[in-house]
Write a protein that holds these residues in place. Structure first.
Motif, PDB file in Angstrom:
ATOM      1  N   THR A  19       0.856  -1.170   0.000  1.00  0.00           N
ATOM      2  CA  THR A  19       0.000   0.000   0.000  1.00  0.00           C
ATOM      3  C   THR A  19       0.899   1.229   0.000  1.00  0.00           C
ATOM      4  O   THR A  19       1.784   1.353   0.863  1.00  0.00           O
ATOM      5  N   ILE A  20       0.675   2.121  -0.946  1.00  0.00           N
ATOM      6  CA  ILE A  20       1.493   3.330  -1.027  1.00  0.00           C
ATOM      7  C   ILE A  20       1.321   4.138   0.247  1.00  0.00           C
ATOM      8  O   ILE A  20       0.219   4.349   0.718  1.00  0.00           O
ATOM      9  N   GLY A  21       2.429   4.560   0.813  1.00  0.00           N
ATOM     10  CA  GLY A  21       2.418   5.336   2.034  1.00  0.00           C
ATOM     11  C   GLY A  21       2.401   4.504   3.304  1.00  0.00           C
ATOM     12  O   GLY A  21       2.426   5.040   4.406  1.00  0.00           O
ATOM     13  N   GLU A  22       2.403   3.194   3.150  1.00  0.00           N
ATOM     14  CA  GLU A  22       2.368   2.278   4.289  1.00  0.00           C
ATOM     15  C   GLU A  22       3.640   2.410   5.128  1.00  0.00           C
ATOM     16  O   GLU A  22       4.728   2.664   4.609  1.00  0.00           O
ATOM     17  N   ASP A  23       3.508   2.241   6.442  1.00  0.00           N
ATOM     18  CA  ASP A  23       4.661   2.273   7.343  1.00  0.00           C
ATOM     19  C   ASP A  23       5.560   1.073   7.035  1.00  0.00           C
ATOM     20  O   ASP A  23       5.104  -0.069   7.023  1.00  0.00           O
ATOM     21  N   LEU A  24       6.811   1.338   6.774  1.00  0.00           N
ATOM     22  CA  LEU A  24       7.759   0.282   6.406  1.00  0.00           C
ATOM     23  C   LEU A  24       8.667  -0.131   7.556  1.00  0.00           C
ATOM     24  O   LEU A  24       9.507  -1.014   7.405  1.00  0.00           O
ATOM     25  N   THR A  26       8.295  -1.899  10.173  1.00  0.00           N
ATOM     26  CA  THR A  26       8.210  -3.268  10.685  1.00  0.00           C
ATOM     27  C   THR A  26       8.679  -4.319   9.686  1.00  0.00           C
ATOM     28  O   THR A  26       8.711  -5.505  10.013  1.00  0.00           O
ATOM     29  N   LEU A  27       9.057  -3.900   8.486  1.00  0.00           N
ATOM     30  CA  LEU A  27       9.457  -4.862   7.461  1.00  0.00           C
ATOM     31  C   LEU A  27      10.943  -5.166   7.548  1.00  0.00           C
ATOM     32  O   LEU A  27      11.756  -4.301   7.852  1.00  0.00           O
ATOM     33  N   SER A  28      11.275  -6.405   7.248  1.00  0.00           N
ATOM     34  CA  SER A  28      12.688  -6.798   7.189  1.00  0.00           C
ATOM     35  C   SER A  28      13.264  -6.381   5.839  1.00  0.00           C
ATOM     36  O   SER A  28      12.516  -6.019   4.916  1.00  0.00           O
ATOM     37  N   ILE A  29      14.570  -6.463   5.707  1.00  0.00           N
ATOM     38  CA  ILE A  29      15.212  -6.126   4.444  1.00  0.00           C
ATOM     39  C   ILE A  29      14.710  -7.050   3.338  1.00  0.00           C
ATOM     40  O   ILE A  29      14.420  -6.595   2.225  1.00  0.00           O
ATOM     41  N   SER A  30      14.576  -8.337   3.626  1.00  0.00           N
ATOM     42  CA  SER A  30      14.116  -9.268   2.589  1.00  0.00           C
ATOM     43  C   SER A  30      12.661  -8.973   2.188  1.00  0.00           C
ATOM     44  O   SER A  30      12.311  -9.107   1.023  1.00  0.00           O
ATOM     45  N   GLU A  31      11.841  -8.563   3.140  1.00  0.00           N
ATOM     46  CA  GLU A  31      10.465  -8.205   2.810  1.00  0.00           C
ATOM     47  C   GLU A  31      10.422  -6.945   1.944  1.00  0.00           C
ATOM     48  O   GLU A  31       9.629  -6.855   1.002  1.00  0.00           O
ATOM     49  N   ILE A  32      11.295  -5.996   2.236  1.00  0.00           N
ATOM     50  CA  ILE A  32      11.371  -4.785   1.413  1.00  0.00           C
ATOM     51  C   ILE A  32      11.837  -5.153   0.011  1.00  0.00           C
ATOM     52  O   ILE A  32      11.278  -4.677  -0.988  1.00  0.00           O
ATOM     53  N   ASP A  33      12.846  -6.036  -0.095  1.00  0.00           N
ATOM     54  CA  ASP A  33      13.328  -6.483  -1.399  1.00  0.00           C
ATOM     55  C   ASP A  33      12.219  -7.171  -2.197  1.00  0.00           C
ATOM     56  O   ASP A  33      12.083  -6.956  -3.405  1.00  0.00           O
ATOM     57  N   GLU A  34      11.414  -7.998  -1.527  1.00  0.00           N
ATOM     58  CA  GLU A  34      10.293  -8.673  -2.191  1.00  0.00           C
ATOM     59  C   GLU A  34       9.286  -7.659  -2.724  1.00  0.00           C
ATOM     60  O   GLU A  34       8.771  -7.793  -3.833  1.00  0.00           O
ATOM     61  N   ARG A  35       9.005  -6.649  -1.929  1.00  0.00           N
ATOM     62  CA  ARG A  35       8.049  -5.624  -2.362  1.00  0.00           C
ATOM     63  C   ARG A  35       8.597  -4.809  -3.519  1.00  0.00           C
ATOM     64  O   ARG A  35       7.869  -4.474  -4.447  1.00  0.00           O
ATOM     65  N   ILE A  36       9.892  -4.508  -3.479  1.00  0.00           N
ATOM     66  CA  ILE A  36      10.510  -3.786  -4.595  1.00  0.00           C
ATOM     67  C   ILE A  36      10.377  -4.603  -5.870  1.00  0.00           C
ATOM     68  O   ILE A  36      10.005  -4.072  -6.927  1.00  0.00           O
ATOM     69  N   ALA A  37      10.675  -5.893  -5.802  1.00  0.00           N
ATOM     70  CA  ALA A  37      10.570  -6.766  -6.977  1.00  0.00           C
ATOM     71  C   ALA A  37       9.136  -6.805  -7.490  1.00  0.00           C
ATOM     72  O   ALA A  37       8.896  -6.717  -8.705  1.00  0.00           O
ATOM     73  N   ALA A  38       8.176  -6.923  -6.586  1.00  0.00           N
ATOM     74  CA  ALA A  38       6.765  -6.966  -6.993  1.00  0.00           C
ATOM     75  C   ALA A  38       6.347  -5.650  -7.646  1.00  0.00           C
ATOM     76  O   ALA A  38       5.637  -5.649  -8.657  1.00  0.00           O
ATOM     77  N   LEU A  39       6.806  -4.539  -7.092  1.00  0.00           N
ATOM     78  CA  LEU A  39       6.464  -3.239  -7.667  1.00  0.00           C
ATOM     79  C   LEU A  39       7.137  -3.039  -9.026  1.00  0.00           C
ATOM     80  O   LEU A  39       6.526  -2.477  -9.946  1.00  0.00           O
ATOM     81  N   GLU A  40       8.365  -3.517  -9.185  1.00  0.00           N
ATOM     82  CA  GLU A  40       9.035  -3.425 -10.488  1.00  0.00           C
ATOM     83  C   GLU A  40       8.294  -4.243 -11.536  1.00  0.00           C
ATOM     84  O   GLU A  40       8.143  -3.803 -12.687  1.00  0.00           O
ATOM     85  N   GLU A  41       7.799  -5.430 -11.161  1.00  0.00           N
ATOM     86  CA  GLU A  41       7.005  -6.244 -12.081  1.00  0.00           C
ATOM     87  C   GLU A  41       5.714  -5.524 -12.455  1.00  0.00           C
ATOM     88  O   GLU A  41       5.287  -5.543 -13.610  1.00  0.00           O
ATOM     89  N   GLU A  42       5.087  -4.886 -11.478  1.00  0.00           N
ATOM     90  CA  GLU A  42       3.849  -4.155 -11.742  1.00  0.00           C
ATOM     91  C   GLU A  42       4.109  -2.952 -12.642  1.00  0.00           C
ATOM     92  O   GLU A  42       3.317  -2.666 -13.543  1.00  0.00           O
ATOM     93  N   ILE A  43       5.219  -2.263 -12.447  1.00  0.00           N
ATOM     94  CA  ILE A  43       5.572  -1.134 -13.310  1.00  0.00           C
ATOM     95  C   ILE A  43       5.755  -1.619 -14.746  1.00  0.00           C
ATOM     96  O   ILE A  43       5.259  -0.984 -15.689  1.00  0.00           O
ATOM     97  N   ALA A  44       6.442  -2.727 -14.934  1.00  0.00           N
ATOM     98  CA  ALA A  44       6.637  -3.281 -16.280  1.00  0.00           C
ATOM     99  C   ALA A  44       5.302  -3.646 -16.912  1.00  0.00           C
ATOM    100  O   ALA A  44       5.076  -3.392 -18.108  1.00  0.00           O
ATOM    101  N   ARG A  45       4.400  -4.211 -16.136  1.00  0.00           N
ATOM    102  CA  ARG A  45       3.070  -4.573 -16.644  1.00  0.00           C
ATOM    103  C   ARG A  45       2.294  -3.331 -17.056  1.00  0.00           C
ATOM    104  O   ARG A  45       1.662  -3.292 -18.121  1.00  0.00           O
TER     105      ARG A  45
END
Length: 73
Positions: A19-24, A26-45
């Motif tokens: 969710t845009i603007g969500e508090d980050l 509580t997320l671990s580095i790997s969770e942030i990396d997963e979200r970055i990858a998911a957002l990059e895939e969504e941007i490409a789509r």
């Protein structure tokens, strides 16, 4: 059921989406990396969908463009 301070910590479920603007905090580095990858895939789509729509619009504009010299006044 009583609180057990020495019991195993219950892991809370993490949302699978971002969710845009969500508090980050509580997320671990790997969770942030997963979200970055998911957002990059969504941007490409989104970019691919935009390109398809632009191509369709260009084709429609070319088809409906009045021929030069034959324009109705």
């Amino acid at each position: 059921m009583a609180f057990d301070p020495f019991g195993e910590e219950q892991s809370r479920p993490r949302p699978r989406t971002h969710t845009i603007g969500e508090d980050l905090a509580t997320l671990s580095i790997s969770e942030i990396d997963e979200r970055i990858a998911a957002l990059e895939e969504e941007i490409a789509r989104l970019e691919a969908a935009r390109a398809r729509k632009a191509d369709t619009r260009s084709a429609a504009d070319a088809f409906f463009k009045p021929a030069s010299g034959n324009a109705v006044r």
